[in-house]
Design a protein around this motif. Sequence first.
Motif, mmCIF file in Angstrom:
data_model
loop_
_atom_site.group_PDB
_atom_site.id
_atom_site.type_symbol
_atom_site.label_atom_id
_atom_site.label_comp_id
_atom_site.label_asym_id
_atom_site.label_seq_id
_atom_site.Cartn_x
_atom_site.Cartn_y
_atom_site.Cartn_z
ATOM 1 N N GLY A 120 47.493 51.761 1.845
ATOM 2 C CA GLY A 120 48.599 51.216 2.872
ATOM 3 C C GLY A 120 48.790 51.853 4.234
ATOM 4 N N VAL A 121 48.564 53.270 3.947
ATOM 5 C CA VAL A 121 48.448 54.190 5.133
ATOM 6 C C VAL A 121 47.362 53.793 5.874
ATOM 7 N N VAL B 8 44.751 51.348 10.838
ATOM 8 C CA VAL B 8 43.953 50.375 11.216
ATOM 9 C C VAL B 8 44.682 49.340 12.133
ATOM 10 N N THR B 9 45.775 48.838 11.622
ATOM 11 C CA THR B 9 46.578 47.693 12.177
ATOM 12 C C THR B 9 47.200 48.084 13.680
ATOM 13 N N ALA B 10 47.914 49.580 13.313
ATOM 14 C CA ALA B 10 48.135 49.974 14.770
ATOM 15 C C ALA B 10 47.310 50.333 15.701
ATOM 16 N N SER B 11 45.746 50.398 15.455
ATOM 17 C CA SER B 11 45.113 50.820 16.455
ATOM 18 C C SER B 11 44.493 49.585 17.247
ATOM 19 N N GLY B 12 44.898 48.316 17.006
ATOM 20 C CA GLY B 12 44.608 47.101 17.663
ATOM 21 C C GLY B 12 43.496 46.528 17.026
ATOM 22 N N CYS C 203 53.721 47.556 4.669
ATOM 23 C CA CYS C 203 55.161 48.140 4.247
ATOM 24 C C CYS C 203 54.945 47.718 2.720
ATOM 25 N N VAL C 204 54.454 46.794 2.223
ATOM 26 C CA VAL C 204 54.513 46.581 0.734
ATOM 27 C C VAL C 204 53.640 47.687 -0.126
ATOM 28 N N LEU C 205 52.506 47.701 0.543
ATOM 29 C CA LEU C 205 51.626 48.840 -0.220
ATOM 30 C C LEU C 205 52.170 50.282 -0.237
#
Length: 120
Positions: A40-41, A46-50, A12-14
């Motif tokens: 950021g995207v 990568v974060t949402a992929s688990g 979110c910050v990026l």
Amino acid sequence: MTLSLPPFLACCVLITVGVTLLLERSLVRALAGVVVLSNGVNLLIVTASGAPGRPPFTGTAAPADPLPQAMVLTAIVITLGVTAFVLALVHRSWQLTGSDEVRDDTEDRRVRLRSRRGAD
């Protein structure tokens, strides 16, 4: 689905910093905005992929999907190309005008004046 909060907040910050930099009139800041926004995207994907080696949604027995990593690798290559293009634009703008500021076009001024006259 469990989501780790610190990487999500970093995303979110990026993204916020990248969009803010893209809105500036300086081409160098716009270039930095493109780079920060893409990072950021990519981090968001990568974060949402688990977690690595585990399914993105807990409770399923399916193996991890390699698609998010492939999407991020493709986005990195595209960002490199866009960065090189914008860097060439910045260099050419600096050569021609001695500045990296984007100026208003005369046609933009005419359109703005016409819209103000119509609003009055």
